[in-house]
Design a protein around this motif. Structure first.
Motif, PDB file in Angstrom:
ATOM      1  N   GLU A   3     -10.437  -1.651  -1.349  1.00 22.09           N
ATOM      2  CA  GLU A   3      -9.720  -2.911  -1.132  1.00 22.09           C
ATOM      3  C   GLU A   3     -10.063  -3.943  -2.204  1.00 22.09           C
ATOM      4  O   GLU A   3      -9.196  -4.693  -2.662  1.00 22.09           O
ATOM      5  N   ALA A   4     -11.337  -3.966  -2.616  1.00 22.25           N
ATOM      6  CA  ALA A   4     -11.751  -4.921  -3.651  1.00 22.25           C
ATOM      7  C   ALA A   4     -11.071  -4.609  -4.979  1.00 22.25           C
ATOM      8  O   ALA A   4     -10.589  -5.509  -5.677  1.00 22.25           O
ATOM      9  N   TYR A   5     -11.015  -3.325  -5.348  1.00 21.06           N
ATOM     10  CA  TYR A   5     -10.339  -2.948  -6.594  1.00 21.06           C
ATOM     11  C   TYR A   5      -8.841  -3.256  -6.503  1.00 21.06           C
ATOM     12  O   TYR A   5      -8.242  -3.789  -7.448  1.00 21.06           O
ATOM     13  N   LYS A   6      -8.230  -2.909  -5.387  1.00 24.88           N
ATOM     14  CA  LYS A   6      -6.777  -3.111  -5.243  1.00 24.88           C
ATOM     15  C   LYS A   6      -6.413  -4.584  -5.352  1.00 24.88           C
ATOM     16  O   LYS A   6      -5.380  -4.942  -5.936  1.00 24.88           O
ATOM     17  N   SER A   7      -7.273  -5.448  -4.835  1.00 28.04           N
ATOM     18  CA  SER A   7      -6.982  -6.885  -4.871  1.00 28.04           C
ATOM     19  C   SER A   7      -7.005  -7.437  -6.287  1.00 28.04           C
ATOM     20  O   SER A   7      -6.453  -8.507  -6.555  1.00 28.04           O
ATOM     21  N   ARG A   8      -7.640  -6.711  -7.199  1.00 23.47           N
ATOM     22  CA  ARG A   8      -7.744  -7.189  -8.582  1.00 23.47           C
ATOM     23  C   ARG A   8      -6.641  -6.669  -9.484  1.00 23.47           C
ATOM     24  O   ARG A   8      -6.547  -7.049 -10.648  1.00 23.47           O
ATOM     25  N   LEU A   9      -5.804  -5.773  -8.960  1.00 27.44           N
ATOM     26  CA  LEU A   9      -4.675  -5.294  -9.767  1.00 27.44           C
ATOM     27  C   LEU A   9      -3.631  -6.399  -9.876  1.00 27.44           C
ATOM     28  O   LEU A   9      -3.158  -6.913  -8.869  1.00 27.44           O
ATOM     29  N   THR A  10      -3.256  -6.734 -11.086  1.00 23.64           N
ATOM     30  CA  THR A  10      -2.285  -7.807 -11.284  1.00 23.64           C
ATOM     31  C   THR A  10      -0.945  -7.308 -11.814  1.00 23.64           C
ATOM     32  O   THR A  10       0.064  -7.982 -11.675  1.00 23.64           O
ATOM     33  N   LYS A  11      -0.936  -6.108 -12.412  1.00 28.35           N
ATOM     34  CA  LYS A  11       0.298  -5.600 -13.019  1.00 28.35           C
ATOM     35  C   LYS A  11       0.640  -4.188 -12.546  1.00 28.35           C
ATOM     36  O   LYS A  11       1.236  -3.407 -13.275  1.00 28.35           O
ATOM     37  N   GLY A  12       0.250  -3.850 -11.350  1.00 27.59           N
ATOM     38  CA  GLY A  12       0.528  -2.516 -10.857  1.00 27.59           C
ATOM     39  C   GLY A  12      -0.530  -1.533 -11.280  1.00 27.59           C
ATOM     40  O   GLY A  12      -1.505  -1.880 -11.965  1.00 27.59           O
ATOM     41  N   PRO A  13      -0.373  -0.264 -10.904  1.00 27.85           N
ATOM     42  CA  PRO A  13      -1.361   0.767 -11.223  1.00 27.85           C
ATOM     43  C   PRO A  13      -1.622   0.874 -12.721  1.00 27.85           C
ATOM     44  O   PRO A  13      -0.742   0.657 -13.547  1.00 27.85           O
ATOM     45  N   ILE A  14      -2.834   1.227 -13.076  1.00 21.65           N
ATOM     46  CA  ILE A  14      -3.260   1.331 -14.469  1.00 21.65           C
ATOM     47  C   ILE A  14      -2.720   2.618 -15.076  1.00 21.65           C
ATOM     48  O   ILE A  14      -2.810   3.693 -14.488  1.00 21.65           O
ATOM     49  N   ASP A  15      -2.164   2.497 -16.263  1.00 18.07           N
ATOM     50  CA  ASP A  15      -1.501   3.629 -16.915  1.00 18.07           C
ATOM     51  C   ASP A  15      -2.451   4.386 -17.838  1.00 18.07           C
ATOM     52  O   ASP A  15      -2.227   4.478 -19.046  1.00 18.07           O
TER      53      ASP A  15
ATOM     54  N   ILE B 259      -8.758  10.414  -3.342  1.00 21.86           N
ATOM     55  CA  ILE B 259      -7.693  10.682  -4.313  1.00 21.86           C
ATOM     56  C   ILE B 259      -6.449   9.875  -3.969  1.00 21.86           C
ATOM     57  O   ILE B 259      -5.793   9.305  -4.859  1.00 21.86           O
ATOM     58  N   GLU B 260      -6.132   9.809  -2.694  1.00 19.67           N
ATOM     59  CA  GLU B 260      -4.963   9.016  -2.285  1.00 19.67           C
ATOM     60  C   GLU B 260      -5.148   7.546  -2.633  1.00 19.67           C
ATOM     61  O   GLU B 260      -4.208   6.871  -3.055  1.00 19.67           O
ATOM     62  N   GLN B 261      -6.357   7.044  -2.473  1.00 26.33           N
ATOM     63  CA  GLN B 261      -6.620   5.651  -2.829  1.00 26.33           C
ATOM     64  C   GLN B 261      -6.572   5.437  -4.337  1.00 26.33           C
ATOM     65  O   GLN B 261      -6.041   4.429  -4.818  1.00 26.33           O
ATOM     66  N   LEU B 262      -7.104   6.408  -5.081  1.00 27.58           N
ATOM     67  CA  LEU B 262      -7.058   6.302  -6.542  1.00 27.58           C
ATOM     68  C   LEU B 262      -5.626   6.238  -7.054  1.00 27.58           C
ATOM     69  O   LEU B 262      -5.340   5.574  -8.059  1.00 27.58           O
ATOM     70  N   LYS B 263      -4.719   6.909  -6.372  1.00 32.90           N
ATOM     71  CA  LYS B 263      -3.319   6.918  -6.801  1.00 32.90           C
ATOM     72  C   LYS B 263      -2.662   5.556  -6.629  1.00 32.90           C
ATOM     73  O   LYS B 263      -1.604   5.303  -7.218  1.00 32.90           O
ATOM     74  N   HIS B 264      -3.264   4.683  -5.834  1.00 27.28           N
ATOM     75  CA  HIS B 264      -2.773   3.304  -5.726  1.00 27.28           C
ATOM     76  C   HIS B 264      -3.269   2.450  -6.888  1.00 27.28           C
ATOM     77  O   HIS B 264      -2.692   1.393  -7.169  1.00 27.28           O
ATOM     78  N   LEU B 265      -4.337   2.902  -7.540  1.00 25.61           N
ATOM     79  CA  LEU B 265      -4.935   2.129  -8.629  1.00 25.61           C
ATOM     80  C   LEU B 265      -4.551   2.644 -10.010  1.00 25.61           C
ATOM     81  O   LEU B 265      -4.482   1.872 -10.958  1.00 25.61           O
ATOM     82  N   PHE B 266      -4.306   3.960 -10.106  1.00 26.51           N
ATOM     83  CA  PHE B 266      -3.931   4.595 -11.369  1.00 26.51           C
ATOM     84  C   PHE B 266      -2.622   5.346 -11.184  1.00 26.51           C
ATOM     85  O   PHE B 266      -2.396   5.990 -10.157  1.00 26.51           O
ATOM     86  N   SER B 267      -1.762   5.269 -12.187  1.00 25.63           N
ATOM     87  CA  SER B 267      -0.420   5.841 -12.070  1.00 25.63           C
ATOM     88  C   SER B 267      -0.392   7.352 -12.210  1.00 25.63           C
ATOM     89  O   SER B 267       0.580   7.997 -11.808  1.00 25.63           O
ATOM     90  N   ASP B 268      -1.441   7.940 -12.787  1.00 27.02           N
ATOM     91  CA  ASP B 268      -1.443   9.380 -13.074  1.00 27.02           C
ATOM     92  C   ASP B 268      -2.810   9.952 -12.722  1.00 27.02           C
ATOM     93  O   ASP B 268      -3.736   9.928 -13.535  1.00 27.02           O
ATOM     94  N   VAL B 269      -2.947  10.464 -11.489  1.00 25.33           N
ATOM     95  CA  VAL B 269      -4.215  11.002 -11.008  1.00 25.33           C
ATOM     96  C   VAL B 269      -4.010  12.454 -10.592  1.00 25.33           C
ATOM     97  O   VAL B 269      -3.113  12.774  -9.807  1.00 25.33           O
ATOM     98  N   SER B 270      -4.826  13.337 -11.135  1.00 26.48           N
ATOM     99  CA  SER B 270      -4.768  14.746 -10.735  1.00 26.48           C
ATOM    100  C   SER B 270      -6.143  15.198 -10.269  1.00 26.48           C
ATOM    101  O   SER B 270      -7.166  14.638 -10.661  1.00 26.48           O
TER     102      SER B 270
END
Length: 331
Positions: free
Chosen positions: A255-267, A286-297
């Motif tokens: 939640e702390a990381y998500k609140s700091r995103l200002t321009k959508g997931p990191i590319d 992994i599901e949470q990481l996909k909210h922070l980064f646009s390309d997670v495998s």
């Protein structure tokens, strides 16, 4: 392949580094501290493609740059890219500091990149603690990176497991508690090899794994006066770092990381490699990481926590496949 070791102990943050360090709440602590120039082992490729990226590897707690020696040589050779293996602060041959916070460690890495790698783009690989540092560095400074590889590490705060046994338990506290309990002054006048032999007998009852015993004892070194031994890592600073995981004020929650995103997931493409017998990376992570980064495998190998050392060929294959797929190296 050319190997060189960089020893540089400057501690002031240069102006060039400052322009890349993004101001954020989690970096506030690091901004108020001196940045440490990290020691590194650099494995240079014999032939490189122009404008090729550089890989940087970050070890786990109690580790050092030599943990990646074999892997880094293979990647430099097979991928034709330079690989820098860093000693994080308070580890290996890097300087010690009273602070061992995650933001401070990430800031050290950014400082190293801007001084030794920029303008080349960086592929940042981190294991365990190094994975959390890698996550912080990429999250706060994405423009410096073209990819990141997280090896069996969870960037989000939750109860940590131990590295001492596989069927317990509380966290790496068991290991740090053991290191703190050893009175090294008892071994004055003895060599490192003599002390290792004696301590191994003591550790046998406390640490069932011979591999973990040997790993922890890589931190023994001769004292500067040659009259005894000392720990290579900063045991007291690392103990405080580990204790921070027990704190309810730990601020690296999803939640702390998500609140700091200002321009959508990191590319920045991210590969997570986990061990099937480890529980550091859960499906929900992994599901949470996909909210922070646009390309997670995610890929899972039949290992415990030490994926790259337990299955080196398989781990290398996953890394090369990922980098080839992202067109960061030629196939």
């Amino acid at each position: 392949m050319k190997l060189r070791t960089i020893f540089n102990y400057r501690k002031l943050l240069c102006n060039e580094s400052k322009k890349f360090i993004r101001q954020s709440s989690t970096l506030a602590e690091a901004q108020s501290e001196d940045v440490i120039e990290l020691n590194a082992q650099v494995h240079s490729a014999k032939s490189k493609v122009e404008n090729s990226p550089v890989m940087v590897m970050l070890h786990g707690v109690f580790g050092n740059s030599r943990n990646f020696s074999a892997l880094s040589r293979r990647i430099a050779k097979q991928c034709s890219i330079d690989v820098h293996c860093l000693d994080l602060r308070n580890h290996g041959d890097s300087p010690h500091s009273p602070s061992h916070s995650q933001p401070a460690m990430a800031n050290d890495v950014i400082h190293y990149l801007t001084n030794h790698i920029y303008p080349s783009k960086c592929i940042l690989l981190g294991h365990s603690m190094g994975g959390r540092v890698a996550f912080d560095a990429v999250f706060n400074n994405p423009d410096l990176f073209c990819a990141t590889i997280i090896e069996d590490s969870n960037p989000f705060a939750r109860e940590m497991k131990t590295l001492v046994t596989t069927d317990d338990i509380n966290s790496p506290f068991a290991a740090i508690k053991i290191l703190k309990s050893v009175d090294l002054s008892y071994f004055d006048g003895k060599s490192v090899s003599e002390v290792k032999a004696e301590i191994s007998d003591v550790l046998e009852d406390k640490i069932p794994s011979m591999a973990v015993q040997a790993f922890l004892l890589t931190n023994l070194m001769q004292s500067p006066d040659k009259d005894g031994v000392q720990w290579r890592c900063n045991v007291s600073a690392i103990a405080k770092y580990l204790e921070s995981y027990r704190s309810s004020k730990w601020d690296t929650t999803f939640e702390a990381y998500k609140s700091r995103l200002t321009k959508g997931p990191i590319d920045v493409p991210m590969l997570c490699v986990r061990g099937a017998k480890s529980n550091y990376i859960l499906d929900k992570d992994i599901e949470q990481l996909k909210h922070l980064f646009s390309d997670v495998s995610l890929t899972t190998l039949d290992t415990g926590h030490w994926v790259h050392s337990e299955k080196p060929a398989e781990f290398l294959k996953e890394v090369i496949t990922f980098l080839t797929l992202k067109e960061l190296i030629s196939s």
